[in-house]
Design a protein around this motif. Structure first.
Motif, short mmCIF file in Angstrom:
data_model
loop_
_atom_site.label_atom_id
_atom_site.label_comp_id
_atom_site.label_asym_id
_atom_site.label_seq_id
_atom_site.Cartn_x
_atom_site.Cartn_y
_atom_site.Cartn_z
N ALA A 1 -10.68 -14.69 -3.61
CA ALA A 1 -9.72 -13.81 -4.29
C ALA A 1 -10.27 -13.36 -5.64
N VAL A 2 -10.91 -14.28 -6.37
CA VAL A 2 -11.52 -13.91 -7.65
C VAL A 2 -12.63 -12.89 -7.44
N GLU A 3 -13.46 -13.11 -6.44
CA GLU A 3 -14.58 -12.20 -6.19
C GLU A 3 -14.10 -10.81 -5.76
N SER A 4 -12.90 -10.73 -5.22
CA SER A 4 -12.36 -9.42 -4.85
C SER A 4 -12.10 -8.54 -6.06
N LEU A 5 -12.11 -9.15 -7.26
CA LEU A 5 -11.85 -8.40 -8.49
C LEU A 5 -13.11 -7.78 -9.09
N ILE A 6 -14.27 -8.10 -8.53
CA ILE A 6 -15.53 -7.64 -9.13
C ILE A 6 -15.55 -6.12 -9.29
N ASN A 7 -15.13 -5.41 -8.28
CA ASN A 7 -15.15 -3.93 -8.33
C ASN A 7 -13.76 -3.33 -8.45
N SER A 8 -12.78 -4.15 -8.84
CA SER A 8 -11.42 -3.66 -8.97
C SER A 8 -11.30 -2.70 -10.15
N PRO A 9 -10.53 -1.62 -10.01
CA PRO A 9 -10.32 -0.70 -11.14
C PRO A 9 -9.33 -1.23 -12.17
N ILE A 10 -8.68 -2.36 -11.89
CA ILE A 10 -7.67 -2.91 -12.80
C ILE A 10 -8.36 -3.47 -14.05
N VAL A 11 -7.83 -3.12 -15.21
CA VAL A 11 -8.31 -3.70 -16.47
C VAL A 11 -7.39 -4.87 -16.81
N PHE A 12 -7.96 -6.06 -16.96
CA PHE A 12 -7.16 -7.26 -17.20
C PHE A 12 -7.90 -8.21 -18.13
N GLU A 13 -7.14 -9.10 -18.74
CA GLU A 13 -7.72 -10.06 -19.68
C GLU A 13 -8.12 -11.37 -19.03
#
Length: 472
Positions: A192-204
């Motif tokens: 699930a964390v690795e799915s964020l690598i190319n995510s367009p979401i900007v998060f802290e």
């Protein structure tokens, strides 16, 4: 050349011995809801709407707590359970002769009370139920003709069975049982964390919802470093330590937590080792890990502000009814020294407060607290975004100073923004030109330095009697 703007965060320069932050973050947790994209939970949603979006699950509960304490935008990644939840023993207080059973696999940890309201057989009597030990109840409903009723969105069904001689269910009959929450596998969390690598979401940051332990924390340390250096996406993780087991003494529990912490030395990992009996926004009273509260407070604090700031972030005693396990107050100082995040009370104050927003950073780190990491990550994101605009730009070797000065001024803009927002005290961008051969190297070495805002972590008051008539 496959060029990019590369990032390195340098630590240890402070010489430490042993505008509002968005708080936008990701929550990864158990849910029976399936979604191909992260699910947005906004700060305007109520508990009912949140449960509609992600189910009556641990993920929903964490969002409810975060929204109540200030989170404005949370993106949820639902994960299927790796280990199913369990249903405990049913305790009966009844005068009727009917039987009662439970079927299914729970979506969350519940303290369930099923109470008969009107006496009768199936299709005659009525009942209501509570998921939080009797603090809140559903509306009254008729026992179905089949005797089988769904406890909505819990993954559970209850079965009433009539007695052969009648008098099956009497008013006041109560059936109580508890369930444990399902659990995620470490592999599912990492995916699930690795799915964020190319995510367009900007998060802290990313909140891992539910109990986790050293093995996952160690993996997240590696992932945090990769997100910074490989993927140019600075973040930090908020994890939840387990609570005390019934067969443990308090001292054994605390010692187990200290052992669990050993070997975890990374400024991008935060572990909340704090539990309480808590009244949620929807009125349910449950025993929780306080990470949901902590992640909500980040939504109210600017990046440089400690969520332990007493005057700004009280946690009402009407919400936190007591800390758990009983007697943990005697060990909070020990857990804080081990760099866990805890919640405490101060003598003379009724409310509760975050002790310190500790990170699991190594001794002597410049990034001992979340506020240090949040400031650094903001600067990394903002300066890198400006630097990308200058990538592949022309530099005139005949007027190197003008070209370099232009780049330096652009990169200094987000630093000046941070100074204006009182996120840092001062800062500067310096480009090394002493040994620069731009035609050969085609690379610039740039150093960004800043002076952080200070914090009062302790006060020493001295009181003395003065005699105005004493001889000088």
């Amino acid at each position: 050349m496959y060029g990019d703007v590369n990032v390195k965060v340098e630590d240890g320069n402070l010489g430490r011995s042993s505008s509002t932050g968005t708080g936008t973050h990701i929550k990864i947790g158990i849910s029976n809801v399936e979604s191909k994209a992260p699910i947005l939970i906004s700060g305007t949603m109520n508990a009912k709407k949140i449960k509609e979006k992600v189910g009556k699950t641990p993920l929903a509960d964490a969002c409810i707590d975060a929204v109540e304490w200030g989170a404005s935008s949370t993106y949820c990644i639902p994960v299927k359970a790796g280990t199913a939840g369990t249903v405990g023993e049913i305790k009966e207080e009844k005068k009727g002769y009917g039987s009662f059973e439970v079927k299914g696999s729970p979506n969350n940890a519940y303290d369930i009370v099923v109470e008969v309201m009107d006496a009768g057989e199936c299709n005659e009597g009525s009942f209501r139920y509570s998921l939080d030990g009797g603090n809140t109840f559903t509306e009254e409903m008729t026992i179905p003709v089949t005797g089988e009723a769904e406890l909505e969105a819990t993954g559970l069904n209850v079965k009433f069975t009539d007695a052969e001689g009648g008098d099956s269910f009497k008013e006041g009959d109560r059936f109580t049982f508890s369930t444990t929450s399902p659990a995620m596998s470490n592999e599912a969390v990492i995916n699930a964390v690795e799915s964020l690598i190319n995510s367009p979401i900007v998060f802290e940051f990313v909140h891992i919802v539910g109990v986790s332990a050293k093995a996952l924390w160690a993996s997240l340390c590696t992932l945090a470093n990769d997100f910074l250096t490989k993927y140019k996406r600075p973040l930090y993780f908020v994890c939840e330590a387990r609570g005390k087991r019934a067969d443990e003494s308090l001292e054994e529990y605390v010692n187990a937590m200290l052992e669990e912490r050993k070997g975890i030395n990374n400024m991008y990992i935060q572990v909340v080792c704090s539990n309480s009996r808590y009244q949620r926004m929807d009125g349910r009273v449950q025993d929780i890990n306080n990470a949901g509260i902590v992640t909500g407070l980040y939504g109210r604090a600017k990046e440089s502000q400690s969520i332990g700031e007493v005057k700004s972030f009280p946690i009402s005693e009407a919400k936190v009814q007591k800390l758990l396990p009983e007697g943990i107050e005697d060990y909070i100082e020990t857990l804080d020294a081990a760099k866990f995040v805890t919640i405490r009370q101060y003598i003379g104050k009724e409310d509760f407060y975050v002790t310190s927003a500790n990170m699991m950073s190594p001794e002597g780190s410049d990034y001992a607290y979340a506020e240090d990491v949040r400031v650094s990550n903001r600067l990394v994101r903002a300066v890198r975004a400006e630097a990308l605009n200058e990538l592949q730009v022309e530099v005139d070797p005949g007027d190197l100073e003008t070209s370099i000065t232009n780049i330096q001024e652009q990169l200094n803009t987000p630093v000046e923004d941070a100074i204006r927002d009182k996120i840092i005290s001062s800062g500067s961008v310096a480009i090394d030109t002493e040994n620069l051969n731009i035609l050969v190297d085609e690379s610039l070495d740039i150093r960004i330095t800043y002076v952080p805002m200070g914090h009062v972590r302790e006060m020493n008051l001295t009181f003395a009697v003065e005699n105005p008539y004493a001889a000088s």
